[in-house]
Design a protein around this motif. Structure first.
Motif, PDB file in Angstrom:
ATOM      1  N   LYS A  73      41.320 -20.780  -9.335  1.00  0.00           N
ATOM      2  CA  LYS A  73      42.705 -20.970  -9.725  1.00  0.00           C
ATOM      3  C   LYS A  73      42.795 -20.901 -11.240  1.00  0.00           C
ATOM      4  O   LYS A  73      42.042 -21.572 -11.950  1.00  0.00           O
ATOM      5  CB  LYS A  73      43.223 -22.322  -9.234  1.00  0.00           C
ATOM      6  N   THR A 119      47.699 -17.907 -10.848  1.00  0.00           N
ATOM      7  CA  THR A 119      47.026 -17.073  -9.856  1.00  0.00           C
ATOM      8  C   THR A 119      45.890 -17.846  -9.197  1.00  0.00           C
ATOM      9  O   THR A 119      45.146 -18.558  -9.869  1.00  0.00           O
ATOM     10  CB  THR A 119      46.454 -15.792 -10.507  1.00  0.00           C
ATOM     11  N   GLU A 120      45.768 -17.704  -7.887  1.00  0.00           N
ATOM     12  CA  GLU A 120      44.641 -18.250  -7.135  1.00  0.00           C
ATOM     13  C   GLU A 120      43.911 -17.099  -6.456  1.00  0.00           C
ATOM     14  O   GLU A 120      44.506 -16.062  -6.146  1.00  0.00           O
ATOM     15  CB  GLU A 120      45.124 -19.267  -6.101  1.00  0.00           C
ATOM     16  N   GLN A 121      42.611 -17.283  -6.232  1.00  0.00           N
ATOM     17  CA  GLN A 121      41.790 -16.236  -5.631  1.00  0.00           C
ATOM     18  C   GLN A 121      40.899 -16.838  -4.551  1.00  0.00           C
ATOM     19  O   GLN A 121      40.523 -18.003  -4.623  1.00  0.00           O
ATOM     20  CB  GLN A 121      40.903 -15.562  -6.683  1.00  0.00           C
ATOM     21  N   GLU A 180      40.687 -11.977  -3.590  1.00  0.00           N
ATOM     22  CA  GLU A 180      42.057 -11.462  -3.548  1.00  0.00           C
ATOM     23  C   GLU A 180      43.007 -12.459  -4.195  1.00  0.00           C
ATOM     24  O   GLU A 180      42.934 -13.662  -3.958  1.00  0.00           O
ATOM     25  CB  GLU A 180      42.477 -11.203  -2.105  1.00  0.00           C
ATOM     26  N   ASN A 181      43.914 -11.932  -5.022  1.00  0.00           N
ATOM     27  CA  ASN A 181      44.881 -12.784  -5.713  1.00  0.00           C
ATOM     28  C   ASN A 181      45.933 -13.332  -4.762  1.00  0.00           C
ATOM     29  O   ASN A 181      46.442 -12.616  -3.886  1.00  0.00           O
ATOM     30  CB  ASN A 181      45.616 -11.991  -6.794  1.00  0.00           C
ATOM     31  N   MET A 182      46.255 -14.604  -4.969  1.00  0.00           N
ATOM     32  CA  MET A 182      47.431 -15.218  -4.364  1.00  0.00           C
ATOM     33  C   MET A 182      48.265 -15.738  -5.526  1.00  0.00           C
ATOM     34  O   MET A 182      48.090 -16.864  -5.997  1.00  0.00           O
ATOM     35  CB  MET A 182      47.008 -16.336  -3.412  1.00  0.00           C
ATOM     36  N   THR A 183      49.138 -14.892  -6.043  1.00  0.00           N
ATOM     37  CA  THR A 183      49.878 -15.169  -7.272  1.00  0.00           C
ATOM     38  C   THR A 183      51.251 -15.726  -6.938  1.00  0.00           C
ATOM     39  O   THR A 183      52.051 -15.079  -6.263  1.00  0.00           O
ATOM     40  CB  THR A 183      50.016 -13.893  -8.111  1.00  0.00           C
ATOM     41  N   SER A 184      51.524 -16.928  -7.409  1.00  0.00           N
ATOM     42  CA  SER A 184      52.794 -17.588  -7.113  1.00  0.00           C
ATOM     43  C   SER A 184      53.756 -17.577  -8.291  1.00  0.00           C
ATOM     44  O   SER A 184      54.939 -17.870  -8.121  1.00  0.00           O
ATOM     45  CB  SER A 184      52.539 -19.026  -6.666  1.00  0.00           C
ATOM     46  N   LYS A 203      48.596  -9.190 -10.001  1.00  0.00           N
ATOM     47  CA  LYS A 203      49.654  -9.276  -9.007  1.00  0.00           C
ATOM     48  C   LYS A 203      49.124  -9.838  -7.701  1.00  0.00           C
ATOM     49  O   LYS A 203      47.935  -9.772  -7.409  1.00  0.00           O
ATOM     50  CB  LYS A 203      50.255  -7.886  -8.769  1.00  0.00           C
ATOM     51  N   ASP A 204      50.039 -10.349  -6.917  1.00  0.00           N
ATOM     52  CA  ASP A 204      49.687 -10.901  -5.622  1.00  0.00           C
ATOM     53  C   ASP A 204      49.043  -9.823  -4.750  1.00  0.00           C
ATOM     54  O   ASP A 204      49.536  -8.696  -4.653  1.00  0.00           O
ATOM     55  CB  ASP A 204      50.939 -11.444  -4.947  1.00  0.00           C
ATOM     56  N   GLY A 205      47.895 -10.164  -4.146  1.00  0.00           N
ATOM     57  CA  GLY A 205      47.222  -9.249  -3.240  1.00  0.00           C
ATOM     58  C   GLY A 205      46.197  -8.335  -3.879  1.00  0.00           C
ATOM     59  O   GLY A 205      45.426  -7.684  -3.170  1.00  0.00           O
TER      60      GLY A 205
END
Length: 446
Positions: A218, A238-240, A273-277, A293-295
């Motif tokens: 994170k 961003t989280e991965q 993989e990014n999980m961008t909020s 970016k997300d994903g």
């Protein structure tokens, strides 16, 4: 400078070794390691991780070990801006940016069942990352690049209004502006290892197994700046996550008072993989921000690792040990940073243990870590320097079936400095890093 360039730097950090080990690999997986890092030929329960082929020479039966380590580290950057046409040098003169890591809980578990020929063992630990790196007052690149952005915005406005001496006024405004930033990166690479050992002869054993690796990360960054009555802020979050499996093989040869061991861990391909909020829509068309970016996927690979060790009982009470770690960093995908690695990382380890009595053993050891990196590898978002570590502690055995391990490992890193360039602004950066880890472990045999 555009806002997007600044934001793209907020997530520059990735999985790194926070404590003992290579560029991205932790090797501190027991309290016994902290009191004596030369564990590559261990025939105690932590052999499950350090020398899994040696599990065959443990006492027959079940063995369970629980360990916790508490690690504290500082990663400080001192910055001085060089002469330039955008920001007054007086704005940043020997300014300290303090980075801190506090990880009070770093668990590891060892399990083994030993029979006549076959043994089964398992290990759970944190082979990468392991804490939260927090720069409460930001990083020097944020400060200098935001001020350069302010210079550009003010200069363009003054020129458009035909104000005389526009460059001089913009220069002064960039120096007087209020700039605050913060950055934190939290990374964990959890590993669960499972394998079997077979006694080929009375002196030689072999191991085969694998480790499941699960990555979690994170990254958070924020920048606030104010000048001439204007206030602005930017945030990114961003989280991965990702996982992989790495095979492990090993050999152990025990003869009389001498024990020799080899272990090879295959490299792992960990795609995260990014999980961008938090990602403002105005950045969607900016190429520099596409990777956040997300994903979007990137690599958090672990290198292949070869270890070799020897342990010798010099007397009934005194044991000496030595070992080497060799990390195949140049063959690992570090998202391009592998091109800045000049040679693979090598660690040398020495240790000694002395039994004061049947119940109490004192130990100490040293680890030397040698990195060979170009200037382009290190930056104020992440830097690794060669180091030496000193460990000491004790083992207390109140019964034949119970061991208590206590250890402390202190690491001193070489100082390092470089002159970085941010869009034409030179910044002398001095990096300082120190680490202390304390641990306690309990082993049961039944």
């Amino acid at each position: 400078m555009k806002k997007s360039v600044l934001c793209s730097l907020l997530l520059a950090a990735s999985f790194t070794s926070l404590f003992a080990g290579g560029l991205v690999t932790n090797t501190n997986h027991s309290a016994a390691f902290l009191r004596n890092p030369a564990r590559m030929a261990s025939l105690e329960l932590d052999a499950v991780y350090y020398n899994p082929a040696g599990v065959a020479f443990l006492e027959k039966g079940f063995h369970l070990g629980l360990n916790n380590q508490s690690a504290f580290q500082s990663r400080n950057v001192t910055a001085t801006i060089q002469e330039n046409t955008f920001v007054p040098p007086a704005t940043m003169q020997n300014r300290l940016y303090e980075g801190k890591i506090a990880s009070p809980v770093i668990p590891s578990i060892h399990f083994a069942y030993v029979s006549d020929r076959w043994s089964v063992s398992s290990h759970f630990g944190v082979p990468g990352g392991g804490g939260k790196l927090d720069y409460a007052n930001g990083l020097p690149m944020f400060d200098v690049m935001v001020r350069q952005m302010i210079f550009g915005n003010v200069y363009q406005m003054l020129v458009a209004n035909e104000v005389p001496a526009a460059a001089a006024q913009a220069y002064q405004t960039a120096g007087d502006a209020t700039v605050n930033s913060a950055f934190s990166g939290q990374t964990y690479l959890f590993g669960w290892q499972l394998g079997g050992t077979y006694k080929l002869t009375e002196n030689l054993s072999a191991y085969a197994g694998a480790r499941l690796l699960m990555a979690k990360a994170k990254y958070e960054g924020s920048v606030y700046y104010a000048f001439s009555g204007q206030e602005n802020s930017m945030e990114l979050l961003t989280e991965q996550s990702g996982f992989s499996i790495a095979p492990i093989v090993g050999l152990d040869y025990k003869f009389d008072r001498l024990n020799l061991a080899l272990k090879y861990e295959f490299g792992s391909n960990i795609e995260v993989e990014n999980m961008t909020s938090s990602f403002p829509t105005q950045f969607n068309e900016v190429a520099a921000l596409a990777r956040f970016k997300d994903g979007v996927k990137s690599q958090s690979d672990q290198p292949a690792l070869l270890t070799a060790g020897a342990a010798y009982d010099l007397t009934v009470d005194l044991k000496l040990s030595a070992g080497i770690h060799y990390y195949f960093d140049k063959n690992t995908d570090y998202n391009g940073l592998e091109d800045e690695i000049l040679s693979n990382t090598v660690e040398y380890l020495l240790g000694a243990e002395y039994a004061l009595s049947e119940k109490l053993t004192l130990s100490a050891g040293v680890q030397f870590t040698n990195y060979d990196l170009s200037d382009n590898y290190n930056s104020n978002t992440g830097f690794m320097m060669s180091s030496y570590s000193l460990g000491a502690g004790l083992k207390y055995s109140p019964t034949d079936y119970l061991d208590l391990n206590l250890g402390v490992l202190w690491t001193n890193f070489d100082d390092y400095n470089k002159t970085a360039n941010y869009n034409g602004i030179g910044l002398l950066e001095q990096y300082e890093r120190k680490s202390t880890v304390a641990g306690i472990g309990v082993n049961w045999s039944f």
